[in-house]
Design a protein around this motif. Sequence first.
Motif, PDB file in Angstrom:
ATOM      1  N   LEU A 192       0.834  -1.200   0.000  1.00  0.00           N
ATOM      2  CA  LEU A 192       0.000   0.000   0.000  1.00  0.00           C
ATOM      3  C   LEU A 192       0.872   1.254   0.000  1.00  0.00           C
ATOM      4  O   LEU A 192       0.607   2.212  -0.736  1.00  0.00           O
ATOM      5  CB  LEU A 192      -0.920  -0.004   1.218  1.00  0.00           C
ATOM      6  N   TRP A 193       1.906   1.235   0.817  1.00  0.00           N
ATOM      7  CA  TRP A 193       2.821   2.369   0.838  1.00  0.00           C
ATOM      8  C   TRP A 193       3.462   2.571  -0.523  1.00  0.00           C
ATOM      9  O   TRP A 193       3.640   3.704  -0.975  1.00  0.00           O
ATOM     10  CB  TRP A 193       3.907   2.172   1.894  1.00  0.00           C
ATOM     11  N   GLU A 194       3.793   1.481  -1.202  1.00  0.00           N
ATOM     12  CA  GLU A 194       4.400   1.586  -2.534  1.00  0.00           C
ATOM     13  C   GLU A 194       3.461   2.302  -3.503  1.00  0.00           C
ATOM     14  O   GLU A 194       3.893   3.120  -4.317  1.00  0.00           O
ATOM     15  CB  GLU A 194       4.767   0.203  -3.057  1.00  0.00           C
ATOM     16  N   LEU A 195       2.155   2.007  -3.408  1.00  0.00           N
ATOM     17  CA  LEU A 195       1.176   2.688  -4.271  1.00  0.00           C
ATOM     18  C   LEU A 195       1.203   4.197  -4.039  1.00  0.00           C
ATOM     19  O   LEU A 195       1.236   4.985  -4.990  1.00  0.00           O
ATOM     20  CB  LEU A 195      -0.226   2.143  -4.015  1.00  0.00           C
ATOM     21  N   PHE A 196       1.191   4.584  -2.780  1.00  0.00           N
ATOM     22  CA  PHE A 196       1.158   6.020  -2.497  1.00  0.00           C
ATOM     23  C   PHE A 196       2.513   6.675  -2.716  1.00  0.00           C
ATOM     24  O   PHE A 196       2.582   7.878  -3.003  1.00  0.00           O
ATOM     25  CB  PHE A 196       0.621   6.270  -1.085  1.00  0.00           C
ATOM     26  N   ARG A 197       3.577   5.904  -2.638  1.00  0.00           N
ATOM     27  CA  ARG A 197       4.891   6.461  -2.984  1.00  0.00           C
ATOM     28  C   ARG A 197       4.921   6.832  -4.461  1.00  0.00           C
ATOM     29  O   ARG A 197       5.485   7.860  -4.847  1.00  0.00           O
ATOM     30  CB  ARG A 197       5.995   5.445  -2.670  1.00  0.00           C
ATOM     31  N   VAL A 198       4.296   5.997  -5.290  1.00  0.00           N
ATOM     32  CA  VAL A 198       4.197   6.285  -6.722  1.00  0.00           C
ATOM     33  C   VAL A 198       3.463   7.611  -6.953  1.00  0.00           C
ATOM     34  O   VAL A 198       3.768   8.360  -7.880  1.00  0.00           O
ATOM     35  CB  VAL A 198       3.478   5.122  -7.446  1.00  0.00           C
ATOM     36  N   CYS A 199       2.488   7.910  -6.079  1.00  0.00           N
ATOM     37  CA  CYS A 199       1.685   9.125  -6.214  1.00  0.00           C
ATOM     38  C   CYS A 199       2.376  10.380  -5.692  1.00  0.00           C
ATOM     39  O   CYS A 199       1.821  11.485  -5.806  1.00  0.00           O
ATOM     40  CB  CYS A 199       0.360   8.981  -5.457  1.00  0.00           C
ATOM     41  N   LYS A 200       3.540  10.238  -5.118  1.00  0.00           N
ATOM     42  CA  LYS A 200       4.169  11.364  -4.415  1.00  0.00           C
ATOM     43  C   LYS A 200       4.293  12.627  -5.267  1.00  0.00           C
ATOM     44  O   LYS A 200       4.121  13.743  -4.744  1.00  0.00           O
ATOM     45  CB  LYS A 200       5.537  10.951  -3.877  1.00  0.00           C
ATOM     46  N   PRO A 201       4.568  12.540  -6.578  1.00  0.00           N
ATOM     47  CA  PRO A 201       4.668  13.765  -7.373  1.00  0.00           C
ATOM     48  C   PRO A 201       3.381  14.594  -7.401  1.00  0.00           C
ATOM     49  O   PRO A 201       3.426  15.791  -7.703  1.00  0.00           O
ATOM     50  CB  PRO A 201       5.016  13.243  -8.781  1.00  0.00           C
TER      51      PRO A 201
END
Length: 199
Positions: A87-96
Motif C-alpha cells: 500500500l505504501w508503494e502505491l502512495f509512494r508512486v503518487c508522491k509527485p
Amino acid sequence: MKEKEGVVQLQEFVDEVRPYFAGDGPYTGSTLHVGIDPGATGGIAFIHPADMRKSIAIDIPTVRIATTRKTKSGNKSYRTQTDLAALWELFRVCKPVWKNLMVIIEHQQPMPRDTALTGFTVGKNFGMWPLFLYSHGIIHDTIRPVAWKRKQGLLKLDKEAARLKAQKLFPSASLSRKKDHNRAEALLIAYTVRTDTNG
C-alpha cells in the motif's frame, strides 16, 4: 490479456497526469480525486483530471496470514489483511501529485449482526486510512454509503449495478469481473465528490 499489476497501472497513470498539474499546466492547483472502498478486499480509484474515461481503479493490496485455527477439514486457516508495504508503494508512486490529491474514503462501521471479530476488522480497515493519509499530509474526507449511492441512483441496488454503471462511465478501468465491484464503488465514490465539487 493479463491485467497489469496495480502499481504498474498507477505509475503509468501518474506519469500521464503529472504534467497537467506541473508548472503552468492547465490543472495547476486543481484536485486529483481518489476514491477508496476500504474493505479488506476493497479498491482504490483515481479520476483522470482531463478525460474521465481514462480513470483507473485497482485493488487494495492484500496478504494472506495464517491463523492458529484449523478449517473443518483440518487444514490451515488464513485471514486476509491489507499489505501495508505494498500500500505504501502505491502512495509512494503518487508522491509527485500528493499536494493535488483529495482522497475520499467510504465511511464504514460494524453492523449489529456482525461478530466481535468482524466488527474489529471493519473498524481497523476503515480507521487506518485517515491516520495513514494524515501522517503524510494528504487531504482526505469521508462519505457515507447512502450519500454517494443516492446521488448515483444506486440506493437499494446490489453491487453488480454499481459495477455496470462504472463500466459505462469509466471504459478504461479494469472492471470486467463481477468481483471488481469494489473497484467500481471506489470510482463512483470519487466521481460523486468530484461532480459535487466541480458542478
